[in-house]
Scaffold this motif. Structure first.
Motif, PDB file in Angstrom:
ATOM      1  N   ALA B  81       0.837  -1.208   0.000  1.00  0.00           N
ATOM      2  CA  ALA B  81       0.000   0.000   0.000  1.00  0.00           C
ATOM      3  C   ALA B  81       0.870   1.256   0.000  1.00  0.00           C
ATOM      4  O   ALA B  81       0.526   2.261  -0.631  1.00  0.00           O
ATOM      5  CB  ALA B  81      -0.936  -0.011   1.209  1.00  0.00           C
ATOM      6  N   ALA B  82       2.013   1.198   0.670  1.00  0.00           N
ATOM      7  CA  ALA B  82       2.910   2.351   0.746  1.00  0.00           C
ATOM      8  C   ALA B  82       3.564   2.697  -0.593  1.00  0.00           C
ATOM      9  O   ALA B  82       4.159   3.766  -0.740  1.00  0.00           O
ATOM     10  CB  ALA B  82       4.000   2.097   1.784  1.00  0.00           C
ATOM     11  N   ASP B  83       3.442   1.815  -1.570  1.00  0.00           N
ATOM     12  CA  ASP B  83       3.982   2.100  -2.906  1.00  0.00           C
ATOM     13  C   ASP B  83       3.067   3.015  -3.707  1.00  0.00           C
ATOM     14  O   ASP B  83       3.433   3.454  -4.801  1.00  0.00           O
ATOM     15  CB  ASP B  83       4.208   0.804  -3.698  1.00  0.00           C
ATOM     16  N   THR B  84       1.867   3.270  -3.190  1.00  0.00           N
ATOM     17  CA  THR B  84       0.942   4.171  -3.871  1.00  0.00           C
ATOM     18  C   THR B  84       1.575   5.543  -4.000  1.00  0.00           C
ATOM     19  O   THR B  84       1.928   6.176  -3.007  1.00  0.00           O
ATOM     20  CB  THR B  84      -0.382   4.274  -3.093  1.00  0.00           C
ATOM     21  N   ALA B  85       1.744   6.004  -5.236  1.00  0.00           N
ATOM     22  CA  ALA B  85       2.449   7.257  -5.507  1.00  0.00           C
ATOM     23  C   ALA B  85       2.453   7.483  -7.013  1.00  0.00           C
ATOM     24  O   ALA B  85       1.975   6.641  -7.780  1.00  0.00           O
ATOM     25  CB  ALA B  85       3.885   7.198  -4.998  1.00  0.00           C
ATOM     26  N   SER B  86       3.016   8.599  -7.426  1.00  0.00           N
ATOM     27  CA  SER B  86       3.294   8.836  -8.844  1.00  0.00           C
ATOM     28  C   SER B  86       4.759   8.537  -9.106  1.00  0.00           C
ATOM     29  O   SER B  86       5.624   8.865  -8.284  1.00  0.00           O
ATOM     30  CB  SER B  86       2.976  10.278  -9.230  1.00  0.00           C
ATOM     31  N   TYR B  87       5.020   7.922 -10.241  1.00  0.00           N
ATOM     32  CA  TYR B  87       6.379   7.533 -10.603  1.00  0.00           C
ATOM     33  C   TYR B  87       6.768   8.229 -11.905  1.00  0.00           C
ATOM     34  O   TYR B  87       5.997   8.225 -12.874  1.00  0.00           O
ATOM     35  CB  TYR B  87       6.490   6.019 -10.749  1.00  0.00           C
ATOM     36  N   PHE B  88       7.958   8.818 -11.899  1.00  0.00           N
ATOM     37  CA  PHE B  88       8.441   9.573 -13.051  1.00  0.00           C
ATOM     38  C   PHE B  88       9.785   9.030 -13.506  1.00  0.00           C
ATOM     39  O   PHE B  88      10.647   8.721 -12.679  1.00  0.00           O
ATOM     40  CB  PHE B  88       8.632  11.053 -12.688  1.00  0.00           C
ATOM     41  N   CYS B  89       9.955   8.980 -14.807  1.00  0.00           N
ATOM     42  CA  CYS B  89      11.290   8.753 -15.334  1.00  0.00           C
ATOM     43  C   CYS B  89      11.866  10.105 -15.744  1.00  0.00           C
ATOM     44  O   CYS B  89      11.129  11.031 -16.094  1.00  0.00           O
ATOM     45  CB  CYS B  89      11.284   7.791 -16.515  1.00  0.00           C
ATOM     46  N   ALA B  90      13.167  10.214 -15.673  1.00  0.00           N
ATOM     47  CA  ALA B  90      13.838  11.463 -16.026  1.00  0.00           C
ATOM     48  C   ALA B  90      15.145  11.131 -16.717  1.00  0.00           C
ATOM     49  O   ALA B  90      15.877  10.243 -16.282  1.00  0.00           O
ATOM     50  CB  ALA B  90      14.088  12.315 -14.786  1.00  0.00           C
ATOM     51  N   THR B  91      15.424  11.842 -17.768  1.00  0.00           N
ATOM     52  CA  THR B  91      16.655  11.615 -18.514  1.00  0.00           C
ATOM     53  C   THR B  91      17.524  12.860 -18.467  1.00  0.00           C
ATOM     54  O   THR B  91      17.020  13.988 -18.359  1.00  0.00           O
ATOM     55  CB  THR B  91      16.364  11.270 -19.987  1.00  0.00           C
ATOM     56  N   ASP B  92      18.825  12.656 -18.521  1.00  0.00           N
ATOM     57  CA  ASP B  92      19.732  13.784 -18.735  1.00  0.00           C
ATOM     58  C   ASP B  92      20.502  13.492 -20.008  1.00  0.00           C
ATOM     59  O   ASP B  92      21.034  12.409 -20.200  1.00  0.00           O
ATOM     60  CB  ASP B  92      20.652  14.043 -17.543  1.00  0.00           C
ATOM     61  N   GLY B  93      20.486  14.478 -20.894  1.00  0.00           N
ATOM     62  CA  GLY B  93      21.057  14.288 -22.214  1.00  0.00           C
ATOM     63  C   GLY B  93      22.547  14.468 -22.203  1.00  0.00           C
ATOM     64  O   GLY B  93      23.177  14.594 -21.161  1.00  0.00           O
TER      65      GLY B  93
END
Lengths: 111, 112
Positions: B81-93
């Motif tokens: 339940a604690a994994d409930t969240a928004s997940y983002f990927c991010a790149t650095d060029g």
């Protein structure tokens, strides 16, 4: 070991006003980046400061300006606030090639 | 415009199941990172994978990177339940400025 500290946590401003947000980086970090995150969106890069100079800038108007102090802390200033500037403003600190550490953000509401 | 695109935009699963989120990007990268965000607060760094790596593990997290397809996936096993969240990927060029480009995120809900 303190992480990234941002102040204030919440702020309400009126259209046309100016606002200053503050960020203290994690100990040992010398680079500060600012991001704007609108509701339901991913963060968008505003600019990055290193050695007290703006090193890179995203696609934001000149109303957005910043500053970095000798102790590596930073300020984000926004002039002539618009309703569309309402967002979560995130500060992230880093050092060369290290992972970012993000602060908890400042929630700005423009009314 | 944002470089990363996460898929799906929202995911709802039962506790104990595995969750898989995907990310695609457009340009060459040095690193790809995944972050978690709870209730619109700060971003928590989860894992970084370098462009010359194909897979990386950290606890219940497994990240893969396919630079030929410009895509990455994040697998969370045995969800809680604690994994409930928004997940983002991010790149650095490429280049030294370390600017991060984020996708729009996947909203993950774990149902008890």
């Amino acid at each position: 070991d303190a992480g990234v500290t941002q102040s204030p946590t919440h702020l309400i401003k009126t259209r046309g006003q100016q606002v200053t947000l503050r960020c203290s980086p994690k100990s040992g970090h010398d680079t500060v980046s600012w991001y704007q995150q609108a509701l339901g969106q991913g963060p968008q890069f505003i600019f990055q400061y290193y050695e007290e100079e703006e090193r890179q800038r995203g696609n934001f108007p000149d109303r957005f300006s910043g500053h970095q102090f000798p102790n590596y802390s930073s300020e984000l200033n926004v002039n002539a606030l618009l309703l569309g500037d309402s967002a979560l403003y995130l500060c992230a600190s880093s050092t060369h090639r290290a992972s970012y550490t993000f602060g908890s953000g400042t929630r700005l509401t423009v009314v | 415009s944002q470089q990363g695109e996460e898929d799906p935009q929202a995911l709802s699963i039962q506790e104990g199941e595995n969750a898989t989120m995907n990310c695609s990007y457009k340009t060459s990268i040095n690193n790809l990172q995944w972050y978690r965000q709870n209730s619109g607060r700060g971003l928590v760094h989860l894992i970084l994978i370098r462009s010359n790596e194909r897979e990386k593990h950290s606890g219940r997290l497994r990240v893969t990177l396919d630079t030929s397809k410009k895509s990455s996936s994040l697998l969370i096993t045995a969800s809680r339940a604690a994994d409930t969240a928004s997940y983002f990927c991010a790149t650095d060029g490429n280049g030294g400025a370390q600017k991060l480009v984020f996708g729009q995120g996947t909203r993950l809900t774990i149902n008890p």
